[in-house]
Write a protein that holds these residues in place. Structure first.
Motif, PDB file in Angstrom:
ATOM      1  N   THR A  38     -27.322  -5.423   5.195  1.00  0.00           N
ATOM      2  CA  THR A  38     -26.134  -4.813   5.786  1.00  0.00           C
ATOM      3  C   THR A  38     -25.421  -3.966   4.739  1.00  0.00           C
ATOM      4  O   THR A  38     -25.658  -4.130   3.531  1.00  0.00           O
ATOM      5  CB  THR A  38     -25.164  -5.895   6.299  1.00  0.00           C
ATOM      6  N   SER A  40     -22.449  -4.267   3.677  1.00  0.00           N
ATOM      7  CA  SER A  40     -21.713  -5.165   2.783  1.00  0.00           C
ATOM      8  C   SER A  40     -22.626  -5.777   1.733  1.00  0.00           C
ATOM      9  O   SER A  40     -22.253  -5.913   0.561  1.00  0.00           O
ATOM     10  CB  SER A  40     -21.043  -6.282   3.586  1.00  0.00           C
ATOM     11  N   GLN A  41     -23.840  -6.157   2.126  1.00  0.00           N
ATOM     12  CA  GLN A  41     -24.801  -6.716   1.172  1.00  0.00           C
ATOM     13  C   GLN A  41     -25.207  -5.677   0.134  1.00  0.00           C
ATOM     14  O   GLN A  41     -25.317  -5.985  -1.061  1.00  0.00           O
ATOM     15  CB  GLN A  41     -26.026  -7.251   1.906  1.00  0.00           C
ATOM     16  N   GLY A  43     -23.351  -3.182  -0.781  1.00  0.00           N
ATOM     17  CA  GLY A  43     -22.161  -3.015  -1.615  1.00  0.00           C
ATOM     18  C   GLY A  43     -22.056  -4.095  -2.672  1.00  0.00           C
ATOM     19  O   GLY A  43     -21.668  -3.834  -3.814  1.00  0.00           O
ATOM     20  N   ILE A  44     -22.415  -5.337  -2.302  1.00  0.00           N
ATOM     21  CA  ILE A  44     -22.387  -6.437  -3.269  1.00  0.00           C
ATOM     22  C   ILE A  44     -23.445  -6.227  -4.341  1.00  0.00           C
ATOM     23  O   ILE A  44     -23.198  -6.444  -5.539  1.00  0.00           O
ATOM     24  CB  ILE A  44     -22.609  -7.787  -2.547  1.00  0.00           C
ATOM     25  N   MET A 344     -17.448  -2.668  -3.569  1.00  0.00           N
ATOM     26  CA  MET A 344     -17.385  -3.633  -2.472  1.00  0.00           C
ATOM     27  C   MET A 344     -16.420  -3.172  -1.383  1.00  0.00           C
ATOM     28  O   MET A 344     -16.703  -3.297  -0.187  1.00  0.00           O
ATOM     29  CB  MET A 344     -16.989  -5.006  -3.012  1.00  0.00           C
ATOM     30  N   GLY A 347     -18.077  -0.545   0.754  1.00  0.00           N
ATOM     31  CA  GLY A 347     -18.984  -1.110   1.741  1.00  0.00           C
ATOM     32  C   GLY A 347     -18.240  -1.654   2.947  1.00  0.00           C
ATOM     33  O   GLY A 347     -18.674  -1.482   4.103  1.00  0.00           O
ATOM     34  N   LYS A 348     -17.106  -2.321   2.724  1.00  0.00           N
ATOM     35  CA  LYS A 348     -16.300  -2.854   3.822  1.00  0.00           C
ATOM     36  C   LYS A 348     -15.724  -1.731   4.677  1.00  0.00           C
ATOM     37  O   LYS A 348     -15.693  -1.817   5.916  1.00  0.00           O
ATOM     38  CB  LYS A 348     -15.175  -3.725   3.269  1.00  0.00           C
ATOM     39  N   GLU A 351     -18.235  -0.317   7.039  1.00  0.00           N
ATOM     40  CA  GLU A 351     -18.462  -1.176   8.197  1.00  0.00           C
ATOM     41  C   GLU A 351     -17.345  -1.048   9.225  1.00  0.00           C
ATOM     42  O   GLU A 351     -17.585  -1.073  10.430  1.00  0.00           O
ATOM     43  CB  GLU A 351     -18.591  -2.632   7.756  1.00  0.00           C
TER      44      GLU A 351
END
Length: 383
Positions: A38, A40-41, A43-44, A344, A347-348, A351
């Motif tokens: 995803t 978010s993943q 981004g992490i 991070m 990424g959020k 989404e």
């Protein structure tokens, strides 16, 4: 002296070529459907390097302040990162990618602060302009990003980024080994480290603004490629735009010292930060492609001025005995903590909104950082 200068320039080419071949394409690589990750993943994953830099870069700085052996630690860090990066080619699960990123990042985050420490010592003794050496790093980054944009569109694919990065780090370690030991050994201070010598109020003010200015700049390296491809561009276009930006870093790095002497370090930093905020705001408005090309030039101006001026400004804010530690702290909080946070957060935002929301966020926080630096300048004048 000329041979040593060429060696330092070659090291910068190798280190930044390795970064340019990998970091701008890392988000695109892990966003491929074969990984099933995803936003978010992803981004992490891309935030791991700057997150670890927060704690690890100051440790590298303290290690060199205590031992004086910058060259040996840099060679170890470059070879280790090169070998570990090749293991990404066989990692497919999210957990294994995260584990490898953690190990790789410990060594990767040491390259720039350590080579900067070596170079600043050399330029101080030899009366050589730091920007005249650092600009070779920009040239290496530019060539790498452009080349990888074309290579990744071929049958080699994005996986080739890890191979090319590893090869250049190994080659760069050879150049580092050729630098005479006396050029990299620093004065060793065995007395206990005084944190008050590092955390003075001017340095803290600078860091607060720097995190908000540099964070979006470094996060842009991860998300600008996504901005371009979401707008219908190719990875070749991504590489070409990065090439334009980095090529324009070079002349501004060349004149950074003269501008700093004429207008003052803080004024140059504030001016570049304002330009960066405007650049991000215009991107968020979805301009036509010819404007994006002009904004690539503006990005080159910003980075070409901010990096050498900020690094030399840090050395004026602390005692020489803790300069390596201060540089490590500065890089940990700007290229580390701030970049991780913005990676991070980006990424959020993607989404919840889209990539344009990311650049609106960059605009706002960069403007706040510029205001903090303006406040720092006024406090200095009053003091």
């Amino acid at each position: 002296m000329d041979s040593q200068k060429r060696l330092f320039q070659s090291v910068y080419v190798a280190i930044f070529f390795a970064q340019g071949a990998l970091i701008p394409y890392m988000t695109l690589y892990f966003s491929q459907t074969k990984f099933g990750l995803t936003p978010s993943q992803v981004g992490i994953i891309v935030a791991i390097l700057p997150i670890l830099s927060i704690g690890v870069q100051p440790l590298w700085g303290m290690l060199t302040d205590r031992t004086g052996r910058v060259r040996a630690w840099l060679i170890l860090a470059m070879l280790s990162a090169a070998l570990i990066s090749l293991t990404f080619l066989v990692a497919t699960s999210y957990i294994w990618i995260v584990i490898l990123m953690v190990i790789w990042s410990v060594f990767q985050c040491a390259h720039i602060p350590l080579v900067d420490m070596m170079t600043l010592d050399y330029t101080t003794r030899s009366k050589v302009d730091y920007g005249a050496i650092r600009l070779y790093g920009s040239a290496g980054f530019a060539i790498a990003v452009f080349a990888m944009g074309r290579i990744s569109d071929s049958t080699w694919g994005l996986a080739s980024t890890f191979v090319l990065s590893a090869v250049l780090l190994i080659l760069g370690s050879v150049f580092v080994r050729m630098i005479p030991e006396k050029s990299s050994i620093r004065d060793v201070t065995l007395a206990p480290l005084s944190w008050t010598a590092v955390w003075n109020k001017h340095f803290v003010f600078f860091l607060c603004g720097g995190m908000l200015v540099f964070g979006p700049i470094y996060a842009n390296n991860y998300y600008f490629g996504l901005y371009v491809t979401n707008s219908g561009g190719s990875t070749t276009l991504v590489g070409t735009l990065f090439l334009v930006a980095v090529l324009f870093e070079i002349p501004f790095m060349k004149v950074a010292s003269q501008l700093m002497e004429r207008y003052g370090s803080v004024n140059v930093l504030v001016g570049a930060a304002i330009i960066s905020a405007v650049r991000n705001g215009v991107l968020a408005l979805e301009p036509p492609i010819w404007v994006v090309w002009l904004l690539a030039i503006a990005q080159g101006l910003v980075v070409g001025l901010l990096i050498p001026v900020a690094l030399q400004f840090v050395r004026t804010l602390v005692d020489r005995q803790v300069s390596s530690t201060a540089i490590g702290v500065y890089m940990a909080l700007t290229s580390g903590l701030a970049t991780a946070g913005f990676n991070m957060l980006s990424g959020k935002i993607i989404e919840l909104d889209d990539i344009l929301g990311v650049f609106w966020m960059y605009t706002i926080v960069t403007a706040i950082g510029a205001l903090i630096w303006i406040g720092m300048s006024r406090r200095t004048l009053k003091g």
